[in-house]
Design a protein around this motif. Sequence first.
Motif, PDB file in Angstrom:
ATOM      1  N   GLN A   1      13.113  24.403  80.890  1.00 54.60           N
ATOM      2  CA  GLN A   1      11.747  24.821  80.564  1.00 54.60           C
ATOM      3  C   GLN A   1      11.358  24.333  79.177  1.00 54.60           C
ATOM      4  OE1 GLN A   1       9.623  25.726  82.573  1.00 54.60           O
ATOM      5  NE2 GLN A   1      10.219  27.420  83.926  1.00 54.60           N
ATOM      6  N   GLY A   2      12.344  24.257  78.275  1.00 53.58           N
ATOM      7  CA  GLY A   2      12.074  23.718  76.950  1.00 53.58           C
ATOM      8  C   GLY A   2      11.726  22.245  77.004  1.00 53.58           C
ATOM      9  N   VAL A   3      12.420  21.517  77.854  1.00 52.20           N
ATOM     10  CA  VAL A   3      12.110  20.102  78.040  1.00 52.20           C
ATOM     11  C   VAL A   3      10.710  19.954  78.624  1.00 52.20           C
ATOM     12  CG1 VAL A   3      12.718  18.003  79.300  1.00 52.20           C
ATOM     13  CG2 VAL A   3      14.529  19.426  78.317  1.00 52.20           C
ATOM     14  N   ALA A   4      10.400  20.757  79.639  1.00 50.38           N
ATOM     15  CA  ALA A   4       9.085  20.694  80.275  1.00 50.38           C
ATOM     16  C   ALA A   4       7.977  20.995  79.276  1.00 50.38           C
ATOM     17  CB  ALA A   4       9.021  21.668  81.448  1.00 50.38           C
ATOM     18  N   GLU A   5       8.207  21.970  78.410  1.00 55.06           N
ATOM     19  CA  GLU A   5       7.199  22.342  77.407  1.00 55.06           C
ATOM     20  C   GLU A   5       6.897  21.179  76.480  1.00 55.06           C
ATOM     21  OE1 GLU A   5       6.649  25.594  73.773  1.00 55.06           O
ATOM     22  OE2 GLU A   5       8.145  25.917  75.342  1.00 55.06           O
ATOM     23  N   CYS A   6       7.905  20.390  76.163  1.00 56.15           N
ATOM     24  CA  CYS A   6       7.701  19.228  75.284  1.00 56.15           C
ATOM     25  C   CYS A   6       6.773  18.204  75.931  1.00 56.15           C
ATOM     26  CB  CYS A   6       9.031  18.581  74.944  1.00 56.15           C
ATOM     27  SG  CYS A   6      10.084  19.563  73.861  1.00 56.15           S
TER      28      CYS A   6
ATOM     29  N   THR B   1       4.977  23.420  82.636  1.00 58.12           N
ATOM     30  CA  THR B   1       5.778  24.609  82.901  1.00 58.12           C
ATOM     31  C   THR B   1       6.277  24.517  84.335  1.00 58.12           C
ATOM     32  OG1 THR B   1       4.467  25.963  81.388  1.00 58.12           O
ATOM     33  CG2 THR B   1       5.826  27.118  83.012  1.00 58.12           C
ATOM     34  N   LEU B   2       7.571  24.648  84.514  1.00 62.06           N
ATOM     35  CA  LEU B   2       8.144  24.522  85.851  1.00 62.06           C
ATOM     36  C   LEU B   2       8.079  25.848  86.589  1.00 62.06           C
ATOM     37  CD1 LEU B   2      11.341  22.405  85.054  1.00 62.06           C
ATOM     38  CD2 LEU B   2       9.165  21.591  85.985  1.00 62.06           C
TER      39      LEU B   2
END
Length: 222
Positions: free
Chosen positions: A14-19, A23-24
């Motif tokens: 989720q941190g990667v997605a936020e970058c 949002t998954l």
Amino acid sequence: MTQADFDRFTQLIQGVAECYGQTLSAQGVILRFALLEQFGYAEVRKAARSIMATRKYTTMPTPADFLEHISGGSAEDKAEVEAGKVLDAIGRHGGYASVVFDDPTTQAVIVQAYGGWPKLCAECGVEESEHWFRKNFAKTWAAYSRQGVKQTGHLPGLFEISNHSNGFYEHIPPPKLVGDPAKARAVLEAGKSVLAISEKPENMRGEIRPLPGLLEAVTRRQ
């Protein structure tokens, strides 16, 4: 990873997605976990950091991106390395020597796409320039790699082909190891179960066959 890693994996992905401004969904996280759970959490975290440090695209990295980084690079990157390895082996050993590469996919390309080691050596630089060889070989290698096409054992050179066809089995030298010696020996060892090639010279394009004591001879001479 195990189920015990799911919570921290969720935070990581989720941190990667936020970058990337996304949002998954819960299902998206579960799917990615299932595809990557064969690896340790440390490997996945390292891949995530590598992706974020090198990725130039603004879209969310796919599981395939993680798999490529965990395995050490994309198929295209590895294909370029293998093409260079083949060119170096052509210059060092030529078509008369038998060879065994440390990558069975490379051997499959040589046999199936180029007709065997002697034929490849004869045609490379004549029918195909080095530049186009690199490009075409790399493209074929990447396709073979994705499909899991491999060939173990060794690639007979002209000396072996001639001596074998004339029954001079005691005069067949062991193959040259190309690349990592330990991995090349493993590829050679894996080919021991392959059926012997036809004794007809016209059929000896470079198919792989076992020879009694071949692995031991290679080990002694390296």
